[in-house]
Enzyme design. Structure first.
Site, PDB file in Angstrom:
ATOM      1  N   GLU A   1      22.114 -10.440  60.315  1.00  0.00           N
ATOM      2  CA  GLU A   1      20.855  -9.609  60.510  1.00  0.00           C
ATOM      3  C   GLU A   1      20.917  -8.491  60.790  1.00  0.00           C
ATOM      4  OE1 GLU A   1      18.076  -8.668  63.411  1.00  0.00           O
ATOM      5  OE2 GLU A   1      19.128  -9.633  64.189  1.00  0.00           O
TER       6      GLU A   1
ATOM      7  N   ASP B   1      25.804 -13.335  63.100  1.00  0.00           N
ATOM      8  CA  ASP B   1      26.495 -11.320  63.450  1.00  0.00           C
ATOM      9  C   ASP B   1      27.022 -10.813  64.681  1.00  0.00           C
ATOM     10  OD1 ASP B   1      23.840 -11.210  63.072  1.00  0.00           O
ATOM     11  OD2 ASP B   1      24.559  -9.166  61.809  1.00  0.00           O
TER      12      ASP B   1
END
Length: 454
Positions: free
Chosen positions: A181, A115
């Site tokens: 994350e 991400d």
């Protein structure tokens, strides 16, 4: 320059000698020199493809739990690698790929996070991100200013290298491409690592150790830093809302504003670290920081509400718990002394505990790091960091984990802008070392586990 087999064998021996000199002698043997040499050469050869993967992902960033395009791109890249079994849709967008070696052996997992962040990138790179995405109901710029694009590209590179060596591998390698994350605590959602753990990413086959790396903008580029034991801090977000009775600034005795209680609480939290926490225990450092104090909107109106918010970062689970208890106790006590109410909420997130590297497994990889980086002098032990990462969620299952840092400053012998900065950039040549490190560490773990009879 590609290293020949005998050169790699010498390099690995030198790296292990360096580890002995630092008092960090690996506990188990390294991978066979010939297999390591092949892996390093293949890693060098895949570098142009790794750069291409990275730039595509960099131009197409996606926020936490929205990584659909990234996941599709990763799956397509993995599909062209022989022997790789692919499972998609884990924890929404996560991917688990399994490479079974020709010979039986242990199971080593490698992880990369996918991400991006809601940050506008500011540089003149030809592949600079101009993407936008939805974050908390707003359209915001999105970019990979934490380096997760490089993590994905390097793991794809390692997957290609290890799949090429499948016929010589004694064991299984699991490649984990993880969402979210960066979701962090405070939003009521699990971290991507914890979400994947709950969906069984470490089972079938049962993983024996999880390895991961994070790129940083420290110099010199291509150096590797590691740490046995506590390495990265846990993170909690606290929010305290105070409620009292508002009134006129000309008659404060006729009201009971919570503003004073909020201000005193901010000050009261500052000596938790100095007076309530033990800094001498393993992983003792802890930080309590108040980043927000809001109350009122006009100079002559005493507000009826106030709010403060901040974070706890700890390298010790014991000190983390004490800090949480002290925040609750002090906020409610101070509020009561002013005759107002305090509502204390502390969100530890779900998957953001202390990241604790397995000491034995970490030290056993020092030689592999030296071989990957080009010598033991380019590998060093780092101090613990108060930054946070959800990689620790894999270790919370009892499976040993090893996480290390890869330097990639683009500014020569100077550190570059830090991760999460709009100015963050990396020296792409460092990714070659990252691929080598993942491959060499995997081979080392496979050989170590085999020699230990696991």
């Amino acid at each position: 320059m590609k290293l020949r087999h005998h050169a790699c064998a010498f390099l690995l021996a030198a790296a292990f000698a360096g580890a002995h000199a630092q008092g960090a002698a690996p506990a188990t043997p390294a991978a066979p020199a010939s297999l390591l040499a092949q892996a390093l050469a293949l890693s060098d050869g895949v570098q142009p493809q790794v750069v291409e993967w990275r730039r595509h992902i960099h131009q197409n960033p996606e926020l936490a739990y929205q990584e659909t395009g990234t996941a599709k791109y990763i799956a397509q890249a993995l599909a062209g690698m022989p022997g790789v079994e692919i499972r998609t849709g884990i924890a929404g967008t996560g991917i688990k790929a399994v490479l079974r070696g020709a010979l039986p052996g242990p199971v080593v997992a490698l992880r990369a996070d996918m991400d991006a962040l809601p940050v506008e990138e500011r540089n003149d790179l030809p592949f600079r991100s101009t993407a936008k995405g939805d974050w908390l109901g707003k359209q915001v710029p999105v970019s990979h200013v934490c380096g997760h694009d490089t993590h994905v590209a390097m793991l794809l590179g390692a997957a290609r290298v290890l799949s090429s060596l499948r016929g010589q591998l004694a064991g299984t390698v699991v490649f984990i491409f993880q969402p979210a994350e960066e979701i962090g605590p405070g939003l009521g959602k699990s971290s991507g690592a914890m979400a994947m753990v709950r969906e069984g990413v470490l089972d079938n086959p049962k993983v024996d150790v999880v390895l991961g790396q994070h790129i940083s903008n420290q110099a010199p580029a291509g150096a590797i830093r590691y740490r046995p034991g506590p390495m990265l801090a846990s993170i909690d977000v606290f929010n305290i809302k105070f409620k009292g009775v508002g009134g006129h600034g000309a008659a404060p005795w006729a009201s009971n504003t919570p503003m004073l209680a909020a201000a005193e609480t901010v000050l009261g939290l500052q000596n938790i670290v100095s007076h309530r926490l033990n800094p001498t225990i393993d992983g003792g450092p802890t930080i309590v920081t108040t980043g927000m104090l809001q109350s009122g909107n006009r100079f002559n109106v005493l507000p009826e509400t106030a709010e403060i918010s901040g974070t706890i970062r700890a390298l010790s689970a014991t000190n983390q718990k004490i800090a949480q208890e002290e925040i609750r106790r002090r906020a409610t006590g101070i509020a009561a002394s002013y005759g107002v109410q305090a509502d204390v909420k502390i969100d530890s997130g779900d998957g953001y505990e202390v990241l604790v590297n397995d000491p034995q497994a970490t030290l056993s990889l020092v030689g592999a790091f030296g071989a990957a980086a080009g010598g033991a002098s380019k590998v060093s032990q780092m101090p613990a960091s108060m930054g946070s990462e959800d990689f620790g969620a894999f270790g919370s299952t009892g499976v040993p984990v090893v996480f290390w840092m890869l330097n990639a400053s683009p500014m020569g012998d100077k550190d570059g802008p830090v991760n999460h900065s709009p100015l963050f950039q990396v020296d792409e040549s460092a990714m070659r070392v990252g691929v080598r490190a993942l491959a060499a560490a995997t081979l080392s773990q496979l050989a170590s586990a085999k020699s230990a009879g696991r």
